[in-house]
Motif scaffolding. Structure first.
Motif, PDB file in Angstrom:
ATOM      1  N   PHE A  70     -16.146 -35.996  14.343  1.00 33.59           N
ATOM      2  CA  PHE A  70     -16.736 -36.365  13.046  1.00 33.59           C
ATOM      3  C   PHE A  70     -18.246 -36.156  13.083  1.00 33.59           C
ATOM      4  CE2 PHE A  70     -18.964 -39.508  10.448  1.00 33.59           C
ATOM      5  CZ  PHE A  70     -18.548 -39.098   9.184  1.00 33.59           C
ATOM      6  N   CYS A  82     -12.765 -36.732   8.255  1.00 32.93           N
ATOM      7  CA  CYS A  82     -13.163 -36.638   6.854  1.00 32.93           C
ATOM      8  C   CYS A  82     -12.914 -35.201   6.396  1.00 32.93           C
ATOM      9  CB  CYS A  82     -14.641 -36.993   6.665  1.00 32.93           C
ATOM     10  SG  CYS A  82     -15.183 -36.601   4.977  1.00 32.93           S
ATOM     11  N   THR A 116     -20.573 -40.853   5.268  1.00 30.43           N
ATOM     12  CA  THR A 116     -21.537 -39.832   4.838  1.00 30.43           C
ATOM     13  C   THR A 116     -21.336 -39.445   3.380  1.00 30.43           C
ATOM     14  OG1 THR A 116     -21.480 -38.951   7.074  1.00 30.43           O
ATOM     15  CG2 THR A 116     -22.494 -37.550   5.417  1.00 30.43           C
ATOM     16  N   CYS A 117     -20.064 -39.183   2.968  1.00 30.05           N
ATOM     17  CA  CYS A 117     -19.826 -38.555   1.655  1.00 30.05           C
ATOM     18  C   CYS A 117     -18.882 -39.354   0.762  1.00 30.05           C
ATOM     19  CB  CYS A 117     -19.281 -37.146   1.861  1.00 30.05           C
ATOM     20  SG  CYS A 117     -17.565 -37.128   2.410  1.00 30.05           S
ATOM     21  N   CYS A 125     -15.674 -42.243   3.628  1.00 26.75           N
ATOM     22  CA  CYS A 125     -16.490 -41.642   4.696  1.00 26.75           C
ATOM     23  C   CYS A 125     -17.900 -42.208   4.601  1.00 26.75           C
ATOM     24  CB  CYS A 125     -16.499 -40.129   4.506  1.00 26.75           C
ATOM     25  SG  CYS A 125     -17.744 -39.279   5.492  1.00 26.75           S
ATOM     26  N   CYS A 154     -16.424 -33.552   5.236  1.00 27.20           N
ATOM     27  CA  CYS A 154     -17.442 -33.310   6.274  1.00 27.20           C
ATOM     28  C   CYS A 154     -16.911 -32.420   7.400  1.00 27.20           C
ATOM     29  CB  CYS A 154     -17.907 -34.632   6.881  1.00 27.20           C
ATOM     30  SG  CYS A 154     -18.745 -35.704   5.712  1.00 27.20           S
TER      31      CYS A 154
HETATM   32 ZN   LIG Z   1     -17.357 -37.185   4.731  1.00 21.17          ZN
END
Ligand SMILES: [Zn+2]
Length: 286
Positions: free
Chosen positions: A187, A274, A256-257, A254, A277
């Protein structure tokens, strides 16, 4: 299953508690973890010996003795608990020895060490120095050592017709990484677990190499991940389970996103990633 950060955490505690102590006696309740060694042979080899140091190689612990070593692998549910006779045990330590305690070491100055393993996939036996060397030579580089570089990683992945997830679990490619830290490293490196190892570029290997080291160092700092059975020899839980970014977070956003984390089977193991990502297009080539 304990991986490198958990075994390293155990090693550090045991080194502090056991180094310099002499083994007075070994009590063996179940011989399965000793196989192919007998209880008598283990006792004969280890009794009377002083523990010089506690080392780790991949997910193995080596209690170095004056002659040979005690080799411990925790398998799925193995645990080592250290306590001093007559001193109160930590509150959440199981009452020991119990029916899952297979080996008890009685050391000098009242020190005790228990090897406990509910599912009995672990190992506990005495080995010679030559066997220890052979074991180490059969394993890949330690990921936190200078021998592990983006270049060596790339080289070990070429011509591999299998997924990068499976390759990270292969102890001959990188020693000590298991299911949790493979998912976390992939990840962080933004690499899909399904991608074939041989298609990774040097740039991707450089990211993955850095991600593996970073996640292992952080997890050691937080003393490992406790999801169910992992406790250190003083019965303390790890702290890294609260910092996992994909493992065990199926359906959660996620970090991040915000895309929901997926879980599927890769390399026969429950795998988390994810989909945004860590993009992956199924190759049409056979
Ligand atoms: Zn993500």
């Amino acid at each position: 299953m304990p991986e490198l950060p958990e075994v390293e955490t155990i090693r550090r505690v045991l080194e502090r508690k056991l180094a310099g102590h002499r083994i007075l006696n070994l009590t063996i309740s179940h011989e399965k973890p000793l196989r192919p060694q007998s209880a008598l042979a283990l006792q004969a080899h280890a009794r009377g010996q002083r523990i010089i140091a506690v080392e780790r190689r991949a997910k193995y612990l080596l209690l170095r003795l004056e002659e040979g070593s005690l080799l411990v692998h925790l398998g799925m549910t193995g645990q080592l608990f250290a306590m001093v006779s007559g001193k109160p045990a930590p509150a959440d330590m199981p009452g020991l020895p119990d029916k899952h305690t297979h080996v008890t070491l009685t050391l000098d100055r009242g020190q005790l060490l228990y090897f406990r393993d509910i599912r009995r996939f672990g190992h506990f036996r005495w080995i010679t120095d030559q066997e220890a060397t052979r074991l180490s030579e059969g394993l890949g580089p330690e990921p936190l050592s200078p021998q592990f570089t983006p270049g060596t990683l790339l080289k070990s992945l070429t011509r591999r017709q299998t997924s990068i997830k499976a390759l990270l679990l292969n102890q001959r490619i990188v020693a000590g990484v298991g299911n949790i830290y493979a998912d976390e490293a992939l990840f962080r490196a933004r690499i899909a677990p399904q991608i074939l190892g041989r298609v990774l570029t040097l740039e991707q290997c450089t990211r993955l190499h850095a991600a593996i080291r970073e996640v292992l160092k952080e997890a050691i700092h937080y003393r490992g991940t406790t999801l169910s059975d992992y406790y250190d020899p003083e019965s303390r839980r790890g702290g890294f389970q609260d910092r996992l970014k994909v493992y065990g977070r199926e359906g959660e956003p996620c970090v991040t996103c915000q895309t929901p984390v997926r879980k599927g089977i890769v390399a026969q193991r429950g795998t988390h990633w994810c989909p945004k990502c860590q993009p992956w297009k199924k190759s049409r080539r056979k």
